[in-house]
Design a protein around this motif. Structure first.
Motif, short mmCIF file in Angstrom:
data_model
loop_
_atom_site.label_atom_id
_atom_site.label_comp_id
_atom_site.label_asym_id
_atom_site.label_seq_id
_atom_site.Cartn_x
_atom_site.Cartn_y
_atom_site.Cartn_z
N VAL A 1 42.88 -0.64 89.89
CA VAL A 1 41.89 -0.45 91.09
C VAL A 1 41.38 -1.79 91.46
O VAL A 1 41.05 -2.44 90.51
CB VAL A 1 40.81 0.51 90.69
CG1 VAL A 1 39.73 0.52 91.67
CG2 VAL A 1 41.13 1.95 90.33
N SER B 1 54.10 -5.13 94.33
CA SER B 1 52.94 -5.63 95.28
C SER B 1 51.40 -5.40 94.57
O SER B 1 51.26 -4.38 93.88
CB SER B 1 53.00 -4.46 96.40
OG SER B 1 54.15 -4.59 96.90
N ILE B 2 50.73 -6.36 94.80
CA ILE B 2 49.60 -6.56 94.14
C ILE B 2 48.40 -7.04 95.07
O ILE B 2 48.43 -7.80 96.01
CB ILE B 2 49.74 -7.93 93.11
CG1 ILE B 2 50.68 -7.53 92.07
CG2 ILE B 2 48.10 -8.11 92.45
CD1 ILE B 2 50.98 -8.65 91.02
N ASN B 3 47.41 -6.10 94.98
CA ASN B 3 45.91 -6.34 95.66
C ASN B 3 44.98 -6.75 94.49
O ASN B 3 44.86 -5.95 93.71
CB ASN B 3 45.63 -5.24 96.47
CG ASN B 3 46.24 -4.80 97.71
OD1 ASN B 3 46.49 -5.79 98.46
ND2 ASN B 3 46.54 -3.65 97.95
N ARG C 1 60.28 -3.95 93.53
CA ARG C 1 59.28 -4.84 94.51
C ARG C 1 58.06 -4.53 93.90
O ARG C 1 57.68 -3.23 93.94
CB ARG C 1 59.61 -4.11 96.29
CG ARG C 1 58.55 -4.83 96.96
CD ARG C 1 58.56 -3.97 98.39
NE ARG C 1 57.43 -4.41 99.24
CZ ARG C 1 57.42 -3.80 100.60
NH1 ARG C 1 57.89 -2.61 100.86
NH2 ARG C 1 56.42 -4.52 101.52
N MET D 1 51.52 -2.10 92.48
CA MET D 1 52.54 -0.94 92.62
C MET D 1 53.73 -1.38 92.59
O MET D 1 54.19 -2.68 93.08
CB MET D 1 52.33 -0.60 94.11
CG MET D 1 52.92 0.59 94.73
SD MET D 1 52.33 1.40 96.09
CE MET D 1 52.58 0.16 97.45
N GLU E 1 57.91 -0.57 93.20
CA GLU E 1 58.89 0.37 93.89
C GLU E 1 60.19 -0.04 93.60
O GLU E 1 60.36 -1.34 93.62
CB GLU E 1 58.63 0.15 95.48
CG GLU E 1 57.12 0.99 95.83
CD GLU E 1 56.79 0.06 97.29
OE1 GLU E 1 56.84 0.98 98.13
OE2 GLU E 1 56.33 -0.97 97.38
N LEU F 1 51.90 3.27 90.74
CA LEU F 1 50.48 2.34 90.95
C LEU F 1 49.51 2.59 89.85
O LEU F 1 49.43 3.59 89.37
CB LEU F 1 49.90 3.10 92.22
CG LEU F 1 48.73 2.32 92.70
CD1 LEU F 1 48.83 1.03 93.42
CD2 LEU F 1 47.78 3.36 93.63
N SER G 1 58.21 5.24 92.88
CA SER G 1 57.25 4.27 92.70
C SER G 1 55.93 4.43 91.72
O SER G 1 55.95 5.66 91.00
CB SER G 1 56.15 4.18 94.00
OG SER G 1 55.58 5.44 94.22
N GLU H 1 45.07 -3.93 91.67
CA GLU H 1 46.13 -2.80 91.72
C GLU H 1 47.45 -3.51 91.68
O GLU H 1 47.86 -4.36 92.24
CB GLU H 1 45.83 -1.73 92.80
CG GLU H 1 46.02 -2.28 94.08
CD GLU H 1 45.88 -1.16 94.99
OE1 GLU H 1 45.45 -0.08 94.73
OE2 GLU H 1 45.62 -1.33 96.39
#
Lengths: 304, 105
Positions: B25, B78-80, B76, B34, B36, B22, B20, B32
């Motif tokens: 921020v 993933s976004i915040n 995969r 990530m 995986e 990352l 993974s 951010e």
């Protein structure tokens, strides 16, 4: 790596993020994260408020080595909600400090950057601070040194300011700020006449690294370079740990009372520096770190 | 908050990267990302949690560009998001892939 002069400017501590600081502070490749971002241990509160989460809840914790010595390390991310302490964020820090009592590392390094409690999480954040303090003091009571590093954009304020002052020893750069109520909080609650948070020179000479060193609240002032923080942390590891006995605490209380008597009427930090016997106090904020340390070397730094 | 899911069927190779990565921020105008590895052979799944509602079409466009640029499968992502602009999102996605593949210093 053991460049004590700090003149070799590699990586700015002030500008790095939480993960970058860990990478350059520890021995290369030695960091092993606990509850990393893929665990998705995010805040249960922020979603309800319509606010975005962070996969690590704004704090990175784990194992690592510094000059071959095992340490536990935590690093707060100021960029995420000003490093504010929420329930999960606080639990990760508390858990790390509790782990220290079991694993007995050479030290726990806390890379502090926080405005304090994440008020969105209200009581959960407030309780987290008290749990962190309890766990920190338990680690110290077990003989594990807890070393705080301060020098990020957001400073170290509120509940985390209290946590910082519970550490054995603090390392700060000139850019670092340490306090309880931050400048904006003072201005908002007491008025701009009391404290002008937009006056950067006033802010730094009141809560900045140089003043904190002169008051004896931090033990080391370093250049804004992660390598300089690393050298200072290694020096700190060689020092005997601070006495946590009742007598030592009472002596500190007396010293703090005396400080209030001595400096309580001062209107500005420069007046305190003058009373400390420092010549030309108005020039002190302008000096680079080496010149500043030379100009102020007569001030006792190991007390309180 | 808005939660968006995208899936890209790509013929690309499964990259051999880290488990993974990352980057970034979550802050105002930032995000951010990530990355995986997954067992999904030919798909690249993207999950976006964003504080800016109503931009699904723009996310679709930015992510489609990204998927075409890299041609990666079995990931995969993933976004915040804290309201980042499309250009920032693109740069962070590229940075995340570089980090995942171990290309960054």
């Amino acid at each position: 790596m053991s460049d004590l002069s700090g003149r070799h400017r590699g990586h700015s501590y002030y500008e790095a993020n939480a993960r970058g600081r860990i990478t350059h502070l520890l021995d290369a490749g030695s960091f092993r994260e606990i509850l990393g971002p893929t665990e998705r241990l995010t805040s249960p509160h922020l979603e309800l408020l319509g606010l975005p989460c962070a996969f690590d809840d704004g704090i990175v914790v784990g194992h690592g080595r510094i000059d071959g010595r095992q340490v536990l390390i935590a690093s707060q991310e100021g960029g995420f909600m000003g490093g504010a302490v929420g329930e999960v964020h606080g639990a990760k820090l508390t858990g790390l400090l509790e782990l220290a009592v079991q694993e007995r590392p050479a030290a726990v390094l806390l890379l502090l950057e926080s405005g304090g409690v994440r008020l969105h999480e209200a009581n959960a954040g407030l309780i987290a601070i008290s749990e962190i303090i309890r766990a920190l003091l338990a680690a110290r009571a077990a003989g594990i040194p807890v070393i705080g590093l301060i020098g990020g954009v957001y400073g170290c304020f509120g509940g985390m300011g209290i946590v910082a002052r519970c550490c054995d020893s603090l390392i700060i750069n000139e850019e670092g700020r340490l306090g309880l109520s931050g400048p904006d909080v003072i201005e908002t609650t007491m008025g701009v006449e009391e404290f002008d948070a937009a006056d950067r020179a006033l802010v730094w000479r009141t809560v900045g690294g140089k003043h904190r060193l002169l008051l004896g609240e931090v033990q080391r002032l370093v250049e804004d370079d992660i390598a300089a923080f690393r050298s200072a942390a290694l020096e700190t590891l060689e020092q005997p740990i601070q006495d946590l006995s009742l007598e030592a605490l009472e002596a500190e209380h007396q010293a703090l009372s005396a400080r209030l008597t001595d400096y309580g009427s001062c209107q500005d930090a420069t007046e305190i520096w003058s009373q400390l016997g420092l010549h030309d106090p108005l020039q002190l904020p302008l000096l680079d770190i080496q010149s500043f340390l030379k100009a102020t070397c007569k001030i006792g730094r190991e007390g309180a | 908050m808005e939660h968006l899911r995208f899936e890209f069927k790509t013929p690309g190779n499964r990259p051999s990267g880290r488990a993974s990565a990352l980057v970034g921020v979550v802050s105002s105008g930032n995000l951010e990302v990530m990355v995986e590895s997954t067992d999904l052979n030919e798909a690249c799944q993207v999950e976006v949690n964003t504080s800016a509602r109503g931009f699904a079409a723009i996310w679709q466009a930015v992510l489609t560009d990204f998927a075409e640029r890299h041609d990666l499968a079995g990931l995969r992502i993933s976004i915040n998001d804290g309201g980042a602009t499309p250009a920032v999102v693109s740069l962070r996605l590229d940075q995340a892939i570089e980090e995942f593949l171990g290309m960054s210093s």
